[in-house]
Every structure is written in C-alpha cells, then in structure tokens.
Design an enzyme around this catalytic site. Structure first.
Site, short mmCIF file in Angstrom:
data_model
loop_
_atom_site.label_atom_id
_atom_site.label_comp_id
_atom_site.label_asym_id
_atom_site.label_seq_id
_atom_site.Cartn_x
_atom_site.Cartn_y
_atom_site.Cartn_z
N HIS A 3 0.83 -1.21 0.00
CA HIS A 3 0.00 0.00 0.00
C HIS A 3 0.87 1.26 0.00
O HIS A 3 1.19 1.81 1.05
CB HIS A 3 -0.89 -0.04 1.24
CG HIS A 3 -2.04 0.90 1.20
ND1 HIS A 3 -3.29 0.58 1.67
CD2 HIS A 3 -2.15 2.17 0.73
CE1 HIS A 3 -4.11 1.59 1.50
NE2 HIS A 3 -3.44 2.59 0.94
N HIS A 53 1.50 5.14 -1.84
CA HIS A 53 1.06 6.22 -2.73
C HIS A 53 2.31 6.88 -3.31
O HIS A 53 3.05 7.55 -2.59
CB HIS A 53 0.21 7.24 -1.96
CG HIS A 53 -1.08 6.66 -1.46
ND1 HIS A 53 -2.20 6.57 -2.25
CD2 HIS A 53 -1.41 6.10 -0.28
CE1 HIS A 53 -3.18 5.99 -1.57
NE2 HIS A 53 -2.72 5.69 -0.36
N LEU A 54 2.51 6.68 -4.62
CA LEU A 54 3.69 7.28 -5.26
C LEU A 54 3.34 8.61 -5.91
O LEU A 54 4.24 9.34 -6.34
CB LEU A 54 4.28 6.31 -6.29
CG LEU A 54 4.91 5.03 -5.71
CD1 LEU A 54 5.36 4.09 -6.83
CD2 LEU A 54 6.10 5.38 -4.80
N ASP A 64 0.63 2.31 3.87
CA ASP A 64 -0.25 3.41 3.45
C ASP A 64 0.57 4.71 3.38
O ASP A 64 0.11 5.78 3.80
CB ASP A 64 -1.46 3.59 4.36
CG ASP A 64 -2.55 4.45 3.71
OD1 ASP A 64 -2.35 4.89 2.56
OD2 ASP A 64 -3.59 4.67 4.34
N HIS A 66 2.43 14.05 1.64
CA HIS A 66 1.75 15.29 1.27
C HIS A 66 2.73 16.44 1.40
O HIS A 66 3.71 16.36 2.16
CB HIS A 66 0.55 15.55 2.21
CG HIS A 66 -0.59 14.61 1.97
ND1 HIS A 66 -1.34 14.61 0.82
CD2 HIS A 66 -1.12 13.62 2.75
CE1 HIS A 66 -2.28 13.67 0.89
NE2 HIS A 66 -2.16 13.05 2.05
O1 DOR Z 1 -4.85 8.82 4.93
C1 DOR Z 1 -4.99 8.42 3.79
N1 DOR Z 1 -4.35 9.01 2.77
N2 DOR Z 1 -5.80 7.39 3.55
C2 DOR Z 1 -6.13 7.02 2.30
O2 DOR Z 1 -6.86 6.07 2.15
C3 DOR Z 1 -5.60 7.76 1.14
C4 DOR Z 1 -4.35 8.43 1.48
C5 DOR Z 1 -3.88 9.43 0.46
O3 DOR Z 1 -3.92 9.14 -0.74
O4 DOR Z 1 -3.40 10.49 0.85
#
Ligand code: DOR
Length: 440
Positions: A62, A64-65, A312, A316
C-alpha cells in the site's frame, strides 16, 4: 544489465518464508539468491553483516507514489528512494493518482517510468471504477492484461453494493484480488478523526468505528457470495479485526493489512505534543483509534488474522498540512519509519522478530499471491532462485526520526523526534544495492 555478484557474510539470516534463522553467508548472483554454498566465477562484492540481521527485502502492499499528477507530493523516483531507505524492495502503487490508474496507458506510464528511475520494484494496482468515481467499473480486463496485481479505489469506498458485487465477480474471473478501502462515507459523514472523547474535546467531527465495520461486513458478505478475493486495507478497529477473523474461519476468501501507525498511535495523538493540539500530521484515513483498537490490531497481527503490515505511505506537501485540522489532507509518510515502528512491538515482547518480518515479507507476498502474479518465484523469501531482494538491519541501533532527513518528499510524520530502535543499513533489490548506509 546483470548486477555483479554480491556476498553478504556472517549475518543472522532470518527468513520466515523458509523458516530460516541461522548465522551464515548469502550469495546473490544474476539478480537471484544463489543455492547455499555456491561459489562465483568472478570475485564478489562483499558486505560484512556480522552482528546484523539479513532478511528478505520488505514488500509494501500500500504505497502512494503520487505520479502521475501530484509530483509536488512525491514521484516514482523519490517514493522508491524512500522505499529503499526503509528496506522495501517491492511496493504496490495505489491508483488514486491524477489521472487515476484506470486504463492501460497510465499503467504503462508507471511501468516505463519505474523501469527508468525506480529504486524498488513497482507493482501497479488498478482502479475498481472509472476515475475512482464509484459509478462504472473500470476496464478491469485491460488493467489485468497490462499487469495490475489487483484493484482498489483506495481513498474512497465503493458505495454502490451492486457495483462492488460485479467488481468481485470480474476480479475473480481475472484471478485478482479487490483491495478494499472499507469506510462507509455515509456513516463517516465528513468526520475528520475518530469519534470519541478527543474529538469532542477538540470540537472536531468524528468518524465512528462503525463506518469501517459496516463497510467490512458488507464486503465480506459479497466476497462469500461471489468467491472473489477481498483484501481489507488498513484495518483500524477491534470490530473489523473480529469480522475478518470470523470470516477467515468460515472460509471466506479474505486477507487483511494493518499500518504501522494504527499499531502505534491512538486518537490522543491528535491532542498533539507541547500543548499544541490539532496536530495535522495525525490526520489520516482511517483515523487513529483507541487503545483497545490498537491492542486488537496487534492481536490480529500476531494470530495471523492480519496477513501483512502495509505502510499506506501517503506523502503530502507542507502546504497540504499547514492549515486547520479539518482542511488538512489525510495521510502520513510511512515507508522510512515502518520497520522500526513494527520492531517496537518486538522490543516490547509483543511479537517475535520472525513474526514481525513475516508480516513484512512472505506475509504480503502470499496475501496477494505476488510471486505467481509477477512470475518471480520465491518473492518475499530468500529461497534459492528467489529474486535477490535483501535488507540488512541493525536491530539495536537507536536513531531519531528527522523529517528533513527523509528521502520521501513527504515530511508529514507524527513521529518527528521519536527515538526508534532498529535501522535499515543496506537494501538490495534484484541484486542491485539501492541503499547503503555502511558506505556513508
Ligand atoms: O490517509 C490516507 N491518505 N488514507 C487514504 O486512504 C488515502 C491516502 C492518500 O492518498 O493520501
């Protein structure tokens, strides 16, 4: 180009996938783990691992790239550098990019970019629905043919139960799992943290545990109905752990993952430190829950109800978090702190070292049958012939989390300043050294 042979000497080799725990040497030739005792024709490069742990490279289900579309948060290059620093050699990229990974062209873009720049193997997860909008199924057959290892609308729940049923039916026919962001938005109703006393004290709208549990319950029933494999992402509540445990006992095709932060923090973290409440680095979906939930997640991890720890990793930009709590983007940067956070459970005597490594190596590989799906026999283990994916760990080294020092572009971590025990020193992916702190 074949990487030069690499010999890792004298380490304690812990490979839960083959039940190995012994001091010895590990030889990597032509991108594969060599048969024990094998010799190379040419002189091998050597890493002295005496006093260190040698384990299979970690696998993250899990990640996020953010590429394509949100390169200001992360790129395939920076995200996989962070993976390498964290000991990960395989990451599964989530499809909530911009555009979403809902067609072959985006899959191929990621695969081609990864082939050029990535410091880890990047496997691609396709979207369940077009644009992740929850209205129409994506071209699931096309995504499968392009090499996706599963389907997810991660970040959002597929509210339409009929559509989810069809998704599971198609996924079953394609032999792939559906990865479930299980959080009913109608019940969550715009909550920004766990519904409980902290939310009340801070005046923030809460998301009850029932938002997750209702969503998990529906999808377990649909998995039972269709025979499709459901993988519950980021389990965060005691009730969800119980539902998965019971469903597994009934023979429902279900697997599950938990994040390091849901094993470590409670909703009280939102109260912040140094009398600075509303810590936006703690805004995450699903939200941080209660002590009881954390304990249940640890129990689930130990008894195998939860198959894998998955980060996960949700990087950001500073501006996404430097705002009011309700407006902050949910998620935290996770790849570089994951192993040390899981090792806290080992140092606290909650799980064994081998169990911790299992949930980060063979556990995730088996959960999503990644070896079969990629054709990489032995992926997630150090069996002879397996991909030469290795991590060398100093289990006792104490280090301090410093966001500025993270390789990820995302500096959004609630663990800023934490002292953690256990650090990755070397990472080798497909026989290539992708991170080496011993040379610094
Ligand atoms: O906290 C989260 N951020 N949960 C998610 O399911 C998506 C993720 C994101 O893409 O930032």
């Amino acid at each position: 180009m074949a990487a030069e042979p690499l010999l890792i000497t004298g380490g304690r080799i812990i490979d839960p996938g083959t039940g190995t725990d012994a001091v010895g040497d590990l030889l990597l030739i032509d991108g594969r783990v060599a048969v024990p005792g094998a010799r190379t024709a040419t002189a091998a490069r050597t890493i002295d691992a005496r006093g260190l742990v040698v384990a299979p490279g970690l696998i993250d289900l899990h990640t996020h790239l953010r590429e394509p579309g949100q390169e200001y948060k992360e790129t395939i290059a920076s995200g996989t550098r962070a993976a390498a620093r964290g000991g990960f050699t395989t990451v599964c990229a989530m499809p909530n990019t911009d555009p979403a990974i809902d067609n072959r062209a985006v899959v191929e873009y990621i695969q081609r970019t990864a082939a050029e720049v990535a410091a880890a193997r990047v496997l691609v997860t396709g979207a369940i629905t077009r644009g992740r909008a929850g209205k129409q199924l994506a071209e699931m057959g096309e995504l499968a043919a392009a090499g996706c290892i599963g389907f997810s609308d991660d970040g959002t729940y597929v509210v339409d139960s009929g559509l989810m049923r069809h998704a599971l039916e198609y996924a079953r026919a394609l032999g792939l799992p559906v990865l479930d962001h299980a959080e009913d938005p109608v019940i969550a109703a715009g909550g920004v943290m766990h519904e409980g006393w902290v939310a009340t004290r801070l005046g923030l709208k809460g998301t009850p545990a029932a938002a997750e549990e209702a969503a998990v319950a529906r999808d377990l029933q649909l998995a039972a109905l269709t025979g499709g494999h459901i993988h519950i992402q980021h389990v965060s509540t005691a009730g969800a752990v119980d539902l998965v445990r019971t469903a597994k006992a009934r023979g429902v095709p279900v697997t599950a993952e938990v994040t390091p932060h849901h094993l470590t923090l409670t909703h009280e973290a939102v109260l912040g430190r140094d009398t600075a409440p509303y810590d936006t680095s703690c805004r995450v979906n699903p939200p941080l829950r209660t002590d009881r939930d954390v304990e249940a997640c640890i129990d689930g991890l130990r008894d195998g109800t939860i198959d894998a720890v998955a980060t996960d990793h949700a990087p950001h930009a500073t501006t996404d978090k430097l705002c009011e709590f309700d407006l902050a983007a949910p998620g935290l940067t996770g790849l570089e702190t994951a192993l040390a956070l899981v090792l806290r459970l080992v140092h606290a005597g909650r799980i064994s070292f081998a169990e911790a490594l299992a949930r980060l190596t063979c556990g995730p590989a088996r959960a999503l049958r990644l070896a079969e799906r990629t054709g990489l026999t032995g992926l997630g283990t150090l069996a002879a012939g397996a991909p030469a994916d290795v991590v060398v760990i100093d289990p006792d080294r104490i280090w301090t989390v410093q966001p500025a020092a993270l390789a990820s572009k995302g500096k959004n971590t609630p663990f800023d300043g934490w002292q953690l025990t256990g650090q990755v020193l070397v990472t080798v992916a497909s026989g290539t050294v992708t991170y080496n702190a011993l040379e610094n």
